[in-house]
Design an enzyme around this catalytic site. Structure first.
Site, PDB file in Angstrom:
ATOM      1  N   ALA A  66     -12.034   7.661   3.528  1.00 57.48           N
ATOM      2  CA  ALA A  66     -13.099   6.783   3.058  1.00 57.48           C
ATOM      3  C   ALA A  66     -14.170   6.751   4.148  1.00 57.48           C
ATOM      4  O   ALA A  66     -13.885   7.019   5.319  1.00 57.48           O
ATOM      5  CB  ALA A  66     -12.536   5.393   2.800  1.00 57.48           C
ATOM      6  N   GLU A 132      -5.186   5.380   8.952  1.00 61.66           N
ATOM      7  CA  GLU A 132      -5.944   4.124   8.878  1.00 61.66           C
ATOM      8  C   GLU A 132      -5.465   3.094   9.887  1.00 61.66           C
ATOM      9  O   GLU A 132      -6.235   2.237  10.325  1.00 61.66           O
ATOM     10  CB  GLU A 132      -5.859   3.526   7.467  1.00 61.66           C
ATOM     11  CG  GLU A 132      -6.561   4.337   6.387  1.00 61.66           C
ATOM     12  CD  GLU A 132      -5.658   5.334   5.678  1.00 61.66           C
ATOM     13  OE1 GLU A 132      -4.631   5.754   6.278  1.00 61.66           O
ATOM     14  OE2 GLU A 132      -5.969   5.689   4.533  1.00 61.66           O
TER      15      GLU A 132
HETATM   16  N1  CAA Z   1     -16.145   8.301   7.613  1.00 61.34           N
HETATM   17  C1  CAA Z   1     -17.422   8.483   8.015  1.00 61.34           C
HETATM   18  N2  CAA Z   1     -17.826   9.524   8.773  1.00 61.34           N
HETATM   19  C2  CAA Z   1     -16.888  10.417   9.151  1.00 61.34           C
HETATM   20  C3  CAA Z   1     -15.544  10.301   8.775  1.00 61.34           C
HETATM   21  C4  CAA Z   1     -15.175   9.179   7.958  1.00 61.34           C
HETATM   22  N3  CAA Z   1     -13.927   8.993   7.500  1.00 61.34           N
HETATM   23  N4  CAA Z   1     -14.833  11.319   9.317  1.00 61.34           N
HETATM   24  C5  CAA Z   1     -15.722  12.056  10.002  1.00 61.34           C
HETATM   25  N5  CAA Z   1     -16.960  11.518   9.902  1.00 61.34           N
HETATM   26  C6  CAA Z   1     -18.209  11.998  10.507  1.00 61.34           C
HETATM   27  C7  CAA Z   1     -18.222  11.750  11.999  1.00 61.34           C
HETATM   28  O1  CAA Z   1     -18.609  10.429  12.273  1.00 61.34           O
HETATM   29  C8  CAA Z   1     -19.224  12.776  12.454  1.00 61.34           C
HETATM   30  O2  CAA Z   1     -20.519  12.292  12.179  1.00 61.34           O
HETATM   31  P1  CAA Z   1     -21.654  12.324  13.341  1.00 61.34           P
HETATM   32  O3  CAA Z   1     -21.866  13.800  13.581  1.00 61.34           O
HETATM   33  O4  CAA Z   1     -22.807  11.657  12.688  1.00 61.34           O
HETATM   34  O5  CAA Z   1     -21.075  11.612  14.497  1.00 61.34           O
HETATM   35  C9  CAA Z   1     -18.980  13.954  11.518  1.00 61.34           C
HETATM   36  O6  CAA Z   1     -18.286  13.411  10.371  1.00 61.34           O
HETATM   37  C10 CAA Z   1     -18.084  15.025  12.126  1.00 61.34           C
HETATM   38  O7  CAA Z   1     -16.884  14.386  12.571  1.00 61.34           O
HETATM   39  P2  CAA Z   1     -16.297  14.569  14.060  1.00 61.34           P
HETATM   40  O8  CAA Z   1     -17.411  14.822  15.017  1.00 61.34           O
HETATM   41  O9  CAA Z   1     -15.397  13.402  14.325  1.00 61.34           O
HETATM   42  O10 CAA Z   1     -15.467  15.917  13.859  1.00 61.34           O
HETATM   43  P3  CAA Z   1     -14.192  16.389  14.716  1.00 61.34           P
HETATM   44  O11 CAA Z   1     -13.968  17.794  14.320  1.00 61.34           O
HETATM   45  O12 CAA Z   1     -14.381  16.084  16.147  1.00 61.34           O
HETATM   46  O13 CAA Z   1     -12.969  15.469  14.200  1.00 61.34           O
HETATM   47  C11 CAA Z   1     -11.611  14.363  12.537  1.00 61.34           C
HETATM   48  C12 CAA Z   1     -12.497  15.592  12.879  1.00 61.34           C
HETATM   49  C13 CAA Z   1     -10.322  14.407  13.344  1.00 61.34           C
HETATM   50  C14 CAA Z   1     -11.275  14.474  11.035  1.00 61.34           C
HETATM   51  C15 CAA Z   1     -12.387  13.063  12.827  1.00 61.34           C
HETATM   52  O14 CAA Z   1     -13.658  13.145  12.212  1.00 61.34           O
HETATM   53  C16 CAA Z   1     -11.724  11.810  12.306  1.00 61.34           C
HETATM   54  O15 CAA Z   1     -10.778  11.355  12.905  1.00 61.34           O
HETATM   55  N6  CAA Z   1     -12.256  11.240  11.206  1.00 61.34           N
HETATM   56  C17 CAA Z   1     -11.763   9.975  10.668  1.00 61.34           C
HETATM   57  C18 CAA Z   1     -10.428  10.133   9.992  1.00 61.34           C
HETATM   58  C19 CAA Z   1      -9.962   8.791   9.490  1.00 61.34           C
HETATM   59  O16 CAA Z   1      -9.690   7.869  10.234  1.00 61.34           O
HETATM   60  N7  CAA Z   1      -9.843   8.674   8.154  1.00 61.34           N
HETATM   61  C20 CAA Z   1      -9.417   7.436   7.507  1.00 61.34           C
HETATM   62  C21 CAA Z   1     -10.629   6.659   7.058  1.00 61.34           C
HETATM   63  S1  CAA Z   1     -10.224   5.028   6.484  1.00 61.34           S
HETATM   64  C22 CAA Z   1      -9.693   5.248   4.898  1.00 61.34           C
HETATM   65  O17 CAA Z   1      -9.640   6.348   4.387  1.00 61.34           O
HETATM   66  C23 CAA Z   1      -9.297   3.977   4.167  1.00 61.34           C
HETATM   67  C24 CAA Z   1      -8.558   4.193   2.901  1.00 61.34           C
HETATM   68  O18 CAA Z   1      -7.408   4.471   2.853  1.00 61.34           O
HETATM   69  C25 CAA Z   1      -9.213   3.999   1.622  1.00 61.34           C
END
Ligand code: CAA
Length: 258
Positions: A66, A132
């Site tokens: 999300a 999460e």
């Molecule tokens: N929401 C919003 N933006 C996100 C995102 C997310 N879930 N995941 C990645 N992005 C964005 C980053 O903020 C980044 O944007 P900027 O360039 O503007 O900073 C861009 O995508 C690229 O991401 P990274 O620079 O972080 O890429 P990476 O290769 O270094 O890492 C990753 C990849 C490990 C997937 C990392 O992006 C990450 O950990 N993302 C979040 C994963 C996460 O926690 N997901 C759960 C979300 S909560 C949820 O889903 C609730 C639910 O159950 C309904």
């Protein structure tokens, strides 16, 4: 075909290929993605020329969850009051099959959407996780329930409590994905599988999907009864007559969807 802000949608024969397309956010699932997906799936479900859909993302990410930036400032009232993720349940009401073709990250809501699909084909690069907890929250789109049903309590509990990722091989061993495919072939293979499904008798496709899903909602006796009723009902279709006649006459079936 309508214009979608966050999706690419194309028809490949009787298969609708839907590609999540927010590369700048690793396909994070915001409200616009949900609106676009529900609209695209409604068009797909209503189109008699379409029999199966494939939902995919990019090589790097199916979807990284999300949209954290959209949620970060929300409070309880906004989340609970608007039932923020409830719209995703409509995704699961799609009647025709939807296959998830997952390469790269399928995290949080990304993993949850993959699990809302009817089955998952994974590239060898796929990584699944429910991280999460590291954000101070929990799965919110059904992950704690669907992951537990898919892989069992031990692995699901470890996954949600540690937030660790599962690679494609582990996901296949655990029963989360039906098959692992070399990344370069993922979408073509998924479209091939979808094409085979789309060539099946349409009412039987709906019934088979419905009865397998019933296994997650009922006890065994009720589930078997549900199956039997749908099975019996299929004997009222022209395609049952055609399918069995075609078998006896050693020729392919010619389906009418009636
Ligand atoms: N929401 C919003 N933006 C996100 C995102 C997310 N879930 N995941 C990645 N992005 C964005 C980053 O903020 C980044 O944007 P900027 O360039 O503007 O900073 C861009 O995508 C690229 O991401 P990274 O620079 O972080 O890429 P990476 O290769 O270094 O890492 C990753 C990849 C490990 C997937 C990392 O992006 C990450 O950990 N993302 C979040 C994963 C996460 O926690 N997901 C759960 C979300 S909560 C949820 O889903 C609730 C639910 O159950 C309904």
């Amino acid at each position: 075909m309508p214009d979608y802000q966050t999706l690419l949608v194309e028809k490949r024969g009787r298969v609708t290929l839907i590609t999540l397309n927010r590369p700048q956010a690793l396909n994070a699932l915001n409200a616009q993605v949900l609106d676009d997906l529900l609209a695209a799936l409604a068009v797909f479900d209503a189109d008699e020329g379409q029999g199966c859909a494939v939902l995919t993302g990019s090589d790097k990410a199916f979807a990284a969850g999300a949209d954290i930036k959209e949620m970060a400032d929300m409070g309880f009232a906004a989340m609970y009051g608007t039932n923020h993720f409830a719209g995703w349940e409509r995704f699961t009401q799609t009647r025709k099959p939807v296959i998830a073709a997952v390469a790269g990250y399928a995290l949080g809501g990304g993993c949850e959407v993959a699990m809302m699909c009817d089955f998952i084909l994974a590239a060898d690069t796929a990584k699944f996780g429910q991280p999460e907890i590291k954000l101070g929250v929990s799965p919110g789109m059904g992950g704690s329930q669907r992951l537990t049903r898919a892989v069992g309590k031990a692995k699901a509990m470890e996954m949600v409590l540690t937030g660790r990722m599962m690679d494609a091989a582990e996901a296949e061993r655990a029963g989360l994905v039906s098959r692992v495919i070399p990344a370069a072939d993922l979408v073509d293979e998924a479209v091939k599988v979808a094409t085979a499904i789309a060539a099946m008798p349409p009412l039987a496709v709906l019934a088979n999907k419905e009865m397998v899903n019933a296994a997650f909602e009922t006890n065994l006796t009720q589930g078997v009864q549900f199956e039997r009723r749908l099975f019996n009902g299929l004997f009222a279709t022209q395609d049952q007559k055609e399918g069995m006649a075609a078998f006896v006459e050693k020729r392919p079936g010619n389906w009418t969807g009636k």
